[in-house]
Design a protein around this motif. Structure first.
Motif, mmCIF file in Angstrom:
data_model
loop_
_atom_site.group_PDB
_atom_site.id
_atom_site.type_symbol
_atom_site.label_atom_id
_atom_site.label_comp_id
_atom_site.label_asym_id
_atom_site.label_seq_id
_atom_site.Cartn_x
_atom_site.Cartn_y
_atom_site.Cartn_z
ATOM 1 N N ARG A 221 1.798 0.067 8.717
ATOM 2 C CA ARG A 221 0.309 0.209 8.821
ATOM 3 C C ARG A 221 -0.215 0.291 10.439
ATOM 4 O O ARG A 221 -1.428 -0.224 10.558
ATOM 5 N N CYS A 323 -7.019 7.425 4.425
ATOM 6 C CA CYS A 323 -6.540 6.894 3.125
ATOM 7 C C CYS A 323 -7.749 6.535 2.284
ATOM 8 O O CYS A 323 -8.690 6.114 2.663
ATOM 9 N N CYS A 326 -7.597 2.320 1.947
ATOM 10 C CA CYS A 326 -7.614 1.241 3.301
ATOM 11 C C CYS A 326 -8.374 1.847 4.356
ATOM 12 O O CYS A 326 -8.657 1.075 5.292
ATOM 13 N N CYS A 354 -2.437 6.240 1.994
ATOM 14 C CA CYS A 354 -1.411 6.425 3.270
ATOM 15 C C CYS A 354 -0.185 5.992 2.796
ATOM 16 O O CYS A 354 -0.021 5.394 1.623
ATOM 17 N N CYS A 357 -0.410 1.881 1.757
ATOM 18 C CA CYS A 357 -0.885 1.805 0.450
ATOM 19 C C CYS A 357 0.160 2.295 -0.546
ATOM 20 O O CYS A 357 0.503 1.592 -1.512
HETATM 21 ZN ZN LIG Z 1 -4.043 3.213 2.599
#
Ligand SMILES: [Zn+2]
Ligand SMILES: [Zn+2]
Length: 366
Positions: A221, A323, A326, A354, A357
């Motif tokens: 991330r 995404c 998130c 994404c 996630c």
């Molecule tokens: Zn995400």
């Protein structure tokens, strides 16, 4: 006035006994609080005091966990506003709205009462975690698409049970902590938008930001660091700010000692248990432990991690897909081309999630 007979005078005012050693400086209580406050106030000076009394001042949301850091931030911002109101032309440069999200396990009634008594001039709200269904209108569809057809949601059940079932479907500690943190961010943002706030002031210490930086990269991330660990615009049009980024958790623990009004507010952390197997800890917990133990030995290194993250620039392109869960941009790392989960209802347009996630999904695909 005859000089006081002091054993260890404060190096700043030289007029009081020093009680705290901060960055190799021996300071008295007042000078220590002033030292912490000056850096926080400098951060907040981006909100100028209005010229006229009638001018509206921005509403800023402060999520309060009753931990040392967010409680210290509230104490300091309250002092900053008091200072502005004590000037010859009293006016505030911002208003605070304090949000407490009840954890799933414990009730913080006593702290909630104490904080409103100690800092009464702000607006307070308290919501349960499962109110994410109320503050994020698309939550139900997102949950269905994210969890996939194997997950059976029953919308006739209370939201609390639905959220518990969804969380229980996620198997590893890392994924559960990861999804919890995404949902908490969405709830805070949804609340802030409804309350008319223009920024969220997160209470993360420098230690937390360093741990978060390392953990977010490990979880795929990294692209979200421009707002998850830096002062910047979040994907939802609200600024995220981290006014405590100059202070480590250990220093904020000292700040708490210097401010007796925080004693009834701060809920102590659970002491880390030696019995907990490392494999049962989430990456976030592991990184926080690492930063706290290593940070004591090498404080400069940890400060450098969060300072470097704060220099990251967000991608300037507006048409980068993001995404659905998130808000992170999709397609920034190799293998993160965005994955489309099929809709459970079969009616809505499919949402993209994404790489980070998708890794935390219930019954995670490899
Ligand atoms: Zn995400
Ligand atoms: Zn002093």
């Amino acid at each position: 006035m005859p000089g006081k007979d002091l054993m260890h005078p404060c190096v700043d005012c030289k007029d009081a006994e020093s009680l705290f050693t901060v960055r190799k400086r021996q300071l008295c209580r007042d000078c220590f609080i002033h030292f912490v406050g000056s850096k926080v106030n400098r951060h907040m000076s981006k909100y100028p005091r209005p010229q006229n009394l009638e001018d509206p001042c921005p509403q800023l949301l402060l999520p309060l966990s009753f931990g040392v850091s967010s409680s210290s931030l509230l104490r300091q911002l309250d002092a900053d506003i008091q200072r502005q109101l004590n000037k010859p032309r009293p006016r505030k440069s911002y208003d605070l709205h304090i949000l407490v999200v009840d954890p799933l396990s414990a009730a913080y009634d006593q702290s909630y009462e104490a904080v409103q008594k100690a800092f009464p001039m702000h607006t307070y709200s308290r919501v349960p975690f499962h109110s994410v269904f109320d503050y994020v209108p698309e939550m139900q569809d997102l949950m269905w698409e994210y969890a996939g057809p194997q997950f059976a949601d029953d919308p006739s059940r209370p939201d609390q049970d639905r959220l518990a079932a969804f969380r229980a479907a996620i198997t590893t500690a890392t994924s559960q902590a990861d999804v919890d943190s995404v949902l908490l961010t969405r709830l805070v943002v949804g609340f802030a938008q409804k309350a008319g706030c223009e920024a969220v002031l997160w209470g993360d210490s420098d230690s937390r930001l360093a741990a978060k930086t390392l953990a977010e990269v490990a979880k795929g991330r990294g692209a979200a660091l421009t707002w998850r660990a830096s002062d910047g615009m979040s994907p939802w049009g609200l600024r995220f700010e981290y006014p405590l980024r100059d202070w480590s958790k250990v220093e904020l623990q000292q700040y708490k000692q210097a401010c007796p009004e925080l004693a009834d507010i701060v809920v102590p952390d659970n002491p880390p248990s030696d019995n907990v197997l490392t494999k049962n800890l989430s990456i976030d917990e592991l990184m926080m432990r690492y930063v706290l133990t290593q940070g004591e030995k090498y404080p400069g290194v940890m400060a450098n991690v969060s300072r470097t993250a704060n220099k990251l620039q967000a991608s300037s392109s507006d048409d980068t897909p993001s995404c659905g869960l998130c808000g992170n941009i999709i397609g920034n790392v190799k293998g993160n081309s965005g994955l489309t989960a099929s809709s459970q209802s079969g009616e809505r347009q499919d949402t993209q999630f994404c790489y980070g996630c998708m890794r935390s999904r219930p019954d995670s695909i490899s």
